[in-house]
Design an enzyme around this catalytic site. Structure first.
Site, PDB file in Angstrom:
ATOM      1  N   GLU A   1       0.828  -1.214   0.000  1.00 46.73           N
ATOM      2  CA  GLU A   1       0.000   0.000   0.000  1.00 46.73           C
ATOM      3  C   GLU A   1       0.862   1.263   0.000  1.00 46.73           C
ATOM      4  O   GLU A   1       0.498   2.266  -0.630  1.00 46.73           O
ATOM      5  CB  GLU A   1      -0.937  -0.004   1.204  1.00 46.73           C
ATOM      6  CG  GLU A   1      -1.845  -1.216   1.300  1.00 46.73           C
ATOM      7  CD  GLU A   1      -2.588  -1.519   0.014  1.00 46.73           C
ATOM      8  OE1 GLU A   1      -3.059  -0.575  -0.648  1.00 46.73           O
ATOM      9  OE2 GLU A   1      -2.701  -2.716  -0.332  1.00 46.73           O
TER      10      GLU A   1
ATOM     11  N   HIS B   1       1.919   2.111  -3.415  1.00 50.44           N
ATOM     12  CA  HIS B   1       0.825   2.712  -4.180  1.00 50.44           C
ATOM     13  C   HIS B   1       0.773   4.238  -4.050  1.00 50.44           C
ATOM     14  O   HIS B   1       0.172   4.905  -4.896  1.00 50.44           O
ATOM     15  CB  HIS B   1      -0.515   2.155  -3.699  1.00 50.44           C
ATOM     16  CG  HIS B   1      -0.971   0.927  -4.423  1.00 50.44           C
ATOM     17  ND1 HIS B   1      -0.977   0.819  -5.797  1.00 50.44           N
ATOM     18  CD2 HIS B   1      -1.475  -0.251  -3.952  1.00 50.44           C
ATOM     19  CE1 HIS B   1      -1.456  -0.366  -6.146  1.00 50.44           C
ATOM     20  NE2 HIS B   1      -1.753  -1.036  -5.047  1.00 50.44           N
TER      21      HIS B   1
END
Length: 850
Positions: free
Chosen positions: A303, A306
């Site tokens: 994450e 990202h």
């Protein structure tokens, strides 16, 4: 509810969105909330379009000062916008529904203290459930959120949380406040977020590469805070920040970084910009395996990656979803291996991610990494092993081919040119070509634009003295996907040393291309005990062993010094069993004889899953019960021999509980549960108690009163989910019918409870108890797909498919359903096809297992 790519392209041609100003009122009860949105955008003058808004009702629509009749322009899904000006201001007042499906604005009540917790989940098309929005990734804008909520709540969004201002009282006399956030940077709507409720937090900070101090927060529900190991999360976050900022050459792009563990989450996590949400099971209230700890670490890094790849730079349309997910998957594993304690993460990647990719790539629904995404329904079923794991595997091979330094040089240029913008595949490839000096046109065509997985086999000849006289790598492809691809790989040569350990004595790295590639470097060398194609796991391909290597591996699998080559041999044996090339019972024997010596927790986890799959689907049905009982006996012996308190001990106990079915097995489980026969070093904590309870329920030893007693002991959200699973696992026709009714015929079960109930429903020792539901499944499937939200419908369609009844009759009924299914139901067709393929594969494997 659908949106086609052509609609999105047409809308992007006439619109440039500037900003959203969103005012949410969360004080209006437990069903709806108020949403007032002001959108500013430019448009082709005189054009008409629509804005997405899934609403309960719309009370006001004003476009450039002109009131539009909501009853005429809104249908509850879209609001039509006629006769646009060059510069526009749109104001919409609406009531929106809270959701219990994990989509939109999800509402949860903690059974421990009755506090309300909210969070948003917007990917793919669900920001429109919270505010009117042009719901497509290439219409980026800034977002300003203003939120009115109970004063004792915390409210978190993409921008730093401001000081709240008192706003009076709600109808129930609860004091309320208003939080007015600063506008975000330019984002796609699906990575905006709102998390609200009496969450508690632990705070820290770090210094970014550009000198900014970045506030950090880790959040969870009040009743879970005692279990939150925030410092571990912070440590991983700091390691990831340092690694990614250096590799990407771009400072972290957002003003803060919060990580929030939220209830009833559908996925592992979601990369909301600066406000990442995680599944709550990553807060470890009981002891978990080392594999689970590593999985959380990889997810945290995934994450974080990202924030650059996906949030700062975003794909133009969902056909490049892989650019987000494959890149984050590859980078998270690389970061774990090079910047954290999880140095063995490429072993985990080989055992977990690549196995997922190979499985997905052999389904009838396989697709190129760069998939054709015609509409939202296409992308919603495309979060799969191709998009994540195969894409990451191919990127790993590309890095091996062009060199990691050159690859990262291209990535740095990519971020430098495209920050805060939308991109397509060609934008990344052009920068990688410039940095590496390699033409990637053919590579892209063969690897990204075609589907299917190749198989590599060694072909070697030796003379009477055991010297290799010829060596070649043979490559094949299946008829439906006949592409023969280039592979950068290594050939490893392993032999037994004086201590009986398999040591690598030689390694040749080369490019394999075509159906046959000679390897002259190995000619003239003594034949090793084992030849391993794709040593170090550089390539994406299934591998097979020659006969001599297979015999060595079977006898000495536990004797590899390193976990990665051992995992590659495990994977080869698994592929052969799944493909019906070798008897499934041989794979069961291989696992049970060698797993006790396996040192890698993630590999043990995968092997135990594969053991369960093999016993349930691939072994000859006439022998299944006897083999499962024997496997359970072996697992109990392994648990008793494992070191006290070890990770393997815990995994073997759990696996034994999953397979236990005889009176003797259940006696042992009950003795562990009651504490009269607890293995040394094993703590019977809350989650393990539930696994033992469910084992006893599935075996017919425990019933509903026992479940109720355990729920009274563990009256938490996790306890409720475990109780729902145990209840659905009661092996009586009446209990299965009740579970079916609650899942399929009613529509009020929250997402997490439904997921648990489905798991319990399918947990049976005798699949015959599920036979009455086969016809009901196919009769209900179209209505389920048409009437439920995507997440809820997919859970039911995939989870309740009668896969345990691996018979020709089930296959025929599945085929008849597909033949009658209307052509428009492409996503439903795909899910059924994938499930049906499982039966085809199982029947093939069973025929070989004689």
């Amino acid at each position: 509810m659908n949106l086609t790519r052509e609609e999105a392209r047409a809308r992007a041609d006439i619109l440039t969105v500037t900003s959203y100003d969103i005012n949410l009122d969360l004080t209006r009860g437990d069903t709806v909330f108020g949403s007032r949105t002001v959108v500013k955008f430019e448009a082709t003058q005189g054009a008409s379009t629509f804005i997405d808004a899934v609403t309960k009702d719309v009370s006001r629509v004003t476009l450039n000062g002109v009131e539009l009749d909501p009853s005429e322009v809104s249908d509850g899904i879209r609001i039509q916008l006629p006769q646009l000006a060059a510069t526009n201001e749109l104001v919409i007042d609406a009531d929106m529904f809270y959701m219990n499906t994990g989509e939109g604005l999800h509402r949860f009540v903690d059974p421990v203290d009755n506090e309300v917790y909210l969070y948003t989940q917007f990917e793919v098309p669900d920001s429109r459930r919270v505010f009117p929005v042009f719901e497509q990734p290439d219409l980026k804008a800034t977002f300003r959120f203003t939120v009115t909520a109970p004063s004792h709540w915390d409210v978190i969004s993409n921008s730093p949380t401001p000081e709240p201002v008192a706003a009076g009282s709600a109808d129930d006399d609860v004091a309320t406040s208003t939080w007015s956030f600063e506008p975000t940077g330019v984002l796609s709507s699906y990575v905006t977020a709102l998390i609200a409720g009496p969450y508690q937090s632990v705070r820290s900070e770090l210094t970014s590469s550009d000198g900014r101090v970045i506030p950090l927060g880790v959040f969870a529900r009040k009743s879970l805070m005692q279990h939150l190991d925030a410092e571990n999360v912070f440590d991983l976050t700091r390691q990831g920040f340092t690694f990614f900022e250096e590799q990407f050459g771009t400072p972290y792009p957002f003003p803060k970084y919060d990580q929030l563990f939220v209830p009833e989450f559908n996925a592992g996590a979601m990369e909301n910009a600066g406000a990442v949400t995680f599944v709550e099971s990553y807060v470890f209230r009981s002891r978990v395996t080392d594999a689970t700890v590593e999985r959380r670490a990889i997810t945290i890094l995934h994450e974080l990656a990202h924030m650059w790849f996906g949030d700062l730079v975003t794909m133009r349309w969902w056909n490049d979803l892989w650019l987000n997910e494959s890149f984050a998957e590859f980078m998270s594993t690389l970061a774990a291996a090079e910047a954290t304690e999880f140095k063995q993460s490429w072993t985990t990647f080989a055992s977990l991610e690549k196995a997922w990719a190979y499985r997905q790539d052999q389904l009838p629904s396989t697709h190129p990494i760069v998939a054709e995404i015609n509409d939202l329904e296409d992308v919603q079923v495309n979060f799969d092993g191709i998009t994540y794991a195969k894409g990451a595997s191919v990127l790993k091979q590309l890095v091996a081919w062009v060199g990691q330094d050159k690859f990262m040089e291209g990535v740095r240029e990519y971020f430098g040119k495209h920050s805060w913008k939308n991109t397509e595949l060609v934008d990344l490839l052009s920068e990688l070509e410039k940095a590496s000096g390699r033409d990637l046109t053919e590579w892209s065509a063969l690897w990204l634009e075609t589907a299917g997985v190749n198989t590599l086999r060694p072909e070697l000849e030796v003379d009477d003295d055991g010297v290799i006289t010829s060596f070649a790598v043979l490559q094949s492809a299946v008829a439906d996907y006949p592409t023969i691809r280039p592979h950068r790989l290594a050939v490893g040569c392993y032999s037994l040393d004086d201590a009986g350990k398999l040591q690598r004595i030689d390694r040749v790295e080369l490019d394999v291309d075509g159906e046959r590639t000679d390897v002259p470097e190995l000619v003239g060398r003594a034949r090793p005990d084992l030849v391993l194609l794709n040593d170090d796991d550089l390539a994406y391909a299934k591998i097979r062993l020659d006969e001599v290597s297979l015999r060595t591996a079977t006898r000495h699998l536990k004797d590899f010094n390193d976990s990665l080559p051992r995992t590659l041999v495990w994977a080869s044996a698994w592929d052969a069993a799944r493909d019906g090339e070798t008897p499934a019972r041989n794979y069961v024997e291989l696992i049970l004889q060698n797993i006790g010596a396996e040192s890698d927790s993630s590999v043990v986890l995968v092997l135990l899953r594969q053991l369960a799959t093999t016993l349930a689907f691939y072994v000859n049905p006439d022998d299944r019960t006897a083999m499962t009982i024997a496997a359970a006996d072996s697992l109990w012996e392994l648990a008793q021999r494992a070191d006290a308190g070890s990770d393997s001990q815990l995994q073997f106990i759990k696996a034994f509980a999953g397979h236990a079915q005889t009176a003797s097995h259940l006696d042992t489980i009950e003795a562990i549960f009651t504490g009269s026969e607890t293995p040394e070093g094993l703590e019977i904590d809350a989650d393990l108690r539930w696994e033992l309870v469910t084992s006893l329920v599935a075996g017919g030893r425990f019933a509903q009163p026992d479940i109720d007693a355990e729920l009274e002991r563990d009256a938490t959200a996790t306890g409720q989910l475990a109780a729902a699973q145990a209840k659905a696992a009661i092996p009586t026709p009446e209990a299965k019918a009740e579970a079916w009714h609650s899942i399929v015929e009613r529509s009020d079960m929250p997402n997490a409870a439904q997921r648990s109930a489905i798991a319990g429903f399918m947990r049976v020792h005798d699949p015959a108890v599920l036979a009455p539901f086969v016809d009901q499944y196919f009769a209900a499937a179209p209505d389920v797909w048409g009437s439920r939200t995507h997440e809820i419908a997919q859970q039911i369609i995939v989870g309740l498919y009668p896969s345990r009844l691996t018979t020709q009759e089930t296959l025929d009924k599945s085929g008849a359903f597909l033949a009658a299914l209307d052509a428009e139901s492409t996503s439903l067709r795909r899910l059924i096809l994938e499930s049906q393929d499982g039966i085809v594969r199982a029947l093939k494997a069973q025929a070989v297992d004689r």
